[in-house]
Design an enzyme around this catalytic site. Structure first.
Site, short mmCIF file in Angstrom:
data_model
loop_
_atom_site.label_atom_id
_atom_site.label_comp_id
_atom_site.label_asym_id
_atom_site.label_seq_id
_atom_site.Cartn_x
_atom_site.Cartn_y
_atom_site.Cartn_z
N CYS A 142 -13.31 -3.90 4.99
CA CYS A 142 -14.76 -3.71 5.57
C CYS A 142 -15.60 -4.55 4.45
CB CYS A 142 -15.14 -2.07 5.49
SG CYS A 142 -14.57 -1.46 6.91
N ARG A 199 -2.55 -10.41 3.29
CA ARG A 199 -3.02 -10.61 1.98
C ARG A 199 -2.73 -11.40 0.98
NH1 ARG A 199 -5.76 -5.33 0.52
NH2 ARG A 199 -5.32 -3.83 2.42
N GLY A 203 0.90 -1.26 -0.01
CA GLY A 203 -0.04 -0.07 -0.07
C GLY A 203 0.91 1.30 0.01
N SER A 231 -11.05 0.14 3.01
CA SER A 231 -10.14 -1.19 3.24
C SER A 231 -10.41 -1.74 4.47
CB SER A 231 -8.59 -0.73 3.11
OG SER A 231 -8.65 -0.24 1.94
#
Length: 647
Positions: free
Chosen positions: A286, A402, A233, A284
């Site tokens: 959610c 991730r 990110g 992000s």
């Protein structure tokens, strides 16, 4: 002041070619010779002059080039091979498990409008920072140069972008998430008249360096800089860094004609074999990926770029063609198609920050599988019962762990994702992690009220941002990525959804979604969800029918709510589940005090913003007034049957 030009000092294509001749070997020189656009050549050369890599690798997107990048990632230790062929693991620093919002800056002059939710730095100061930290940062390293399109080649809303990095992990991720457009790059830049530039070096990847990590975004020259960080990110600048530039383009160059949103794109099947496309915003962490997968076919799980087409429809593309998805809570019950990719051979997956056991198999919280006794995770060696320095149990995986993969691996990925004309999008949803206030689904009565739903997202914070906790406002789930004034962005939303060029058959349905409502919020004593994750399939199916005028609704001050009979029928049809009236009453009762408090939170917060459209305050005031009247007339809790009796 353009920091890259100022520091690199390359002014012409001839100077750029001279530098390439000195720095690139014959193979890489032959590749770069195929790129002709002068601005592209100068930008790449300035990045090389600034970072001074020992080697430069031009990634054309060929299978040979991609395989070289995979091998570099393993050789450098940025990734490690796992038991399943094509699967690798990448670990970020333990203290960098999310976006470093406190060290992320816009490069801006004093007169430039910058979001009140963001940090800023003067160009001369930013240039000094970049010079201090990036000059020579790639000595003894290889710079990998990639040429990408954020969206299908030829799409009016796609963005050409350069990714220049010393991280093979980042290049590997980019190859899974974006379209390598080496052969089309010159043409796309010429056609569009712009491109984004992204420069990143992971530095020495040491914990002691992280306080000095920075992410800079130069809106004027559409260039991002990042150093001494590894989390995607902060470093995969094609993603949220360039999303910010795309938001700028929509707000300041194409206001009222284009939007760039933090949204999934999914297709919902309806009667007669039709597919209705939905785009939905959620912060992000959610449930965006889960909701994207809840449709029958999907195009994207994170970003969406949309425009008004000549036929009067709203068209949407995904700038990505892969998933960088949170895996916590992903399991065979809720995410069978994703689990098939993650647990069966044949697909390429980069894992990050999960637990790897002694057999080199990844594990994560919520996968509903046996937990290994020991392994390695985001903080190093792990064993069951291990605690941190506060005596708190260390989970097997980080909440922001991730998986990165190409979307084509998923069975429900739509071929329409490659369509440069995009998909006709009828439904727009806005949701957050709201445990105690709003019902599972409600529809705005007007486009203006729909914009206000997006402006008023409230969510519990998640693990995607470092050092951020509690409950916060999350306007459009896009606030961290809005570079300019929030009032300008809001004005662009009002203008877009009210654009007279949108024809009647394509008028948008704008709705709120909330599947985080708990039993405790409705009189129970448990924090369990009031419903199940799979119920979102029904909420989406109801919105699909609503868009085609095939279901009724209850008119309330916050918007239109579903009727019980329609939902009961859809629960039976869509997920083969009974839906008792008692559950409907709990989910769709309006708790007026809570909703009024939510409105007041928005009124107070937006009052401090400059140049906000006045219609926001008018809509909020009207909703509050109607709720207060109902509260006075009926009571604190308004059951659905009150509105049923009014119809």
């Amino acid at each position: 002041m353009d920091p890259l030009h100022t520091l690199g000092k390359i002014n012409s294509p001839d100077q750029a070619r001279n530098l390439f001749a000195a720095k690139l070997d014959s193979i890489q020189s032959a590749k770069i010779a195929k790129i002709k656009h002068p601005d592209v050549l100068v930008r790449i050369a300035n990045a090389i002059a600034l970072c001074r890599p020992s080697n430069v690798f031009i990634n054309t997107g060929s299978e040979e080039d991609k395989d070289i990048i995979r091998k570099i990632a393993i050789e450098k230790g940025e990734e490690r091979a796992l038991a399943m062929a094509g699967h690798t693991i990448h670990f970020d620093l333990a203290s960098e498990q999310g976006r470093i919002v406190d060290r992320t800056y816009y490069i801006a002059e004093p007169e430039d409008l910058v979001s009140s939710l963001a940090k800023r730095m003067l160009p001369e100061n930013a240039t000094k920072e970049i010079e201090t930290h990036m000059s020579g940062i790639m000595e003894n390293l290889t710079m990998i140069v990639g040429f990408y399109m954020r969206g299908p080649v030829g799409s009016p809303a796609a963005n050409p972008a350069l990714e220049l990095t010393s991280s093979a992990y980042i290049s590997h991720s980019a190859e899974l998430l974006y379209r390598n457009a080496f052969d089309d790059f010159d043409h796309e830049v010429e056609q569009k008249g712009y491109f984004f530039t992204n420069i990143h070096s992971e530095g020495l990847n040491r914990t002691e360096d992280l306080p000095h990590a920075r992410v800079f975004m130069d809106r004027k020259y559409q260039t991002t800089y990042a150093w001494k960080c590894t989390y995607a990110g902060n470093t995969l600048l094609l993603k949220k860094g360039n999303h910010r530039f795309a938001v700028d383009k929509a707000v300041y160059r194409d206001r009222g004609r284009e939007l760039s949103e933090h949204m999934f794109i999914t297709g919902i099947n309806g009667p007669g074999g039709r597919t209705t496309w939905c785009a939905g915003a959620a912060p992000s962490g959610c449930g965006k990926t889960t909701t994207a997968m809840a449709g029958n076919v999907f195009i994207g799980d994170d970003l969406a770029q949309m425009w008004i087409a000549r036929d009067g429809s709203i068209r949407t593309i995904n700038p990505e063609n892969g998933i960088f998805g949170i895996v916590e809570g992903v399991n065979i019950n809720g995410d069978p198609l994703l689990m098939k990719v993650l647990r069966q051979p044949g697909c390429e997956v980069i894992w990050s920050n999960v637990l790897v056991d002694k057999d080199f198999k990844p594990h994560w919280v919520g996968n509903m599988e046996p937990v290994p006794e020991t392994g390695i995770n985001f903080q190093g060696e792990w064993h069951q019962g291990k605690t941190n320095d506060k005596a708190e149990p260390i989970p097997i995986s980080h909440p922001n762990s991730r998986c990165t993969m190409a979307s084509e691996n998923l069975e429900n990925y739509s071929p329409e994702a490659a369509n440069p004309d995009g998909v006709v999008t009828r439904i727009f949803t806005y949701s957050g992690r709201d445990a105690d206030t709003m019902p599972p689904v409600w529809v705005a009565k007007t486009p203006d009220a729909g914009v206000v739903i997006g402006a008023c997202i409230v969510s519990a914070t998640t693990a995607t941002e470092v050092g951020v906790t509690g409950i916060k406002r999350a306007p459009w789930a896009n606030a961290p990525f809005i570079p300019g004034a929030l009032g300008d962005y809001m004005d662009a939303q009002f203008k877009f959804f009210n654009n007279p060029d949108i024809k009647e058959p394509f008028k948008p349905v704008m709705a709120g979604l909330n599947y985080f409502l708990t039993h405790r919020a409705r009189g129970g004593n448990s924090d369990k969800l009031l419903g199940e994750k799979q119920d979102v399939k029904v909420w989406l199916a109801w919105l699909e029918r609503y868009a085609h005028n095939e279901v009724g609704y209850l008119s309330t001050p916050i918007g239109n709510l579903p009727c019980y009979n329609d939902l009961a029928e859809l629960f039976d049809q869509i997920i083969d589940k009974a839906y008792p009236r008692s559950l409907y009453d709990m989910q769709f009762a309006l708790y007026t005090v809570k909703i009024i408090q939510r409105i007041e939170l928005q009124q107070k917060a937006y009052k401090n913003e400059e140049h906000l459209p006045e219609k926001l305050f008018k809509i909020l005031a009207a909703q509050k007034s109607a709720l207060m009247d109902l509260k006075e007339k009926v009571g604190d809790v308004i059951m659905p049957d009150y509105f049923e009796n009014l119809t």
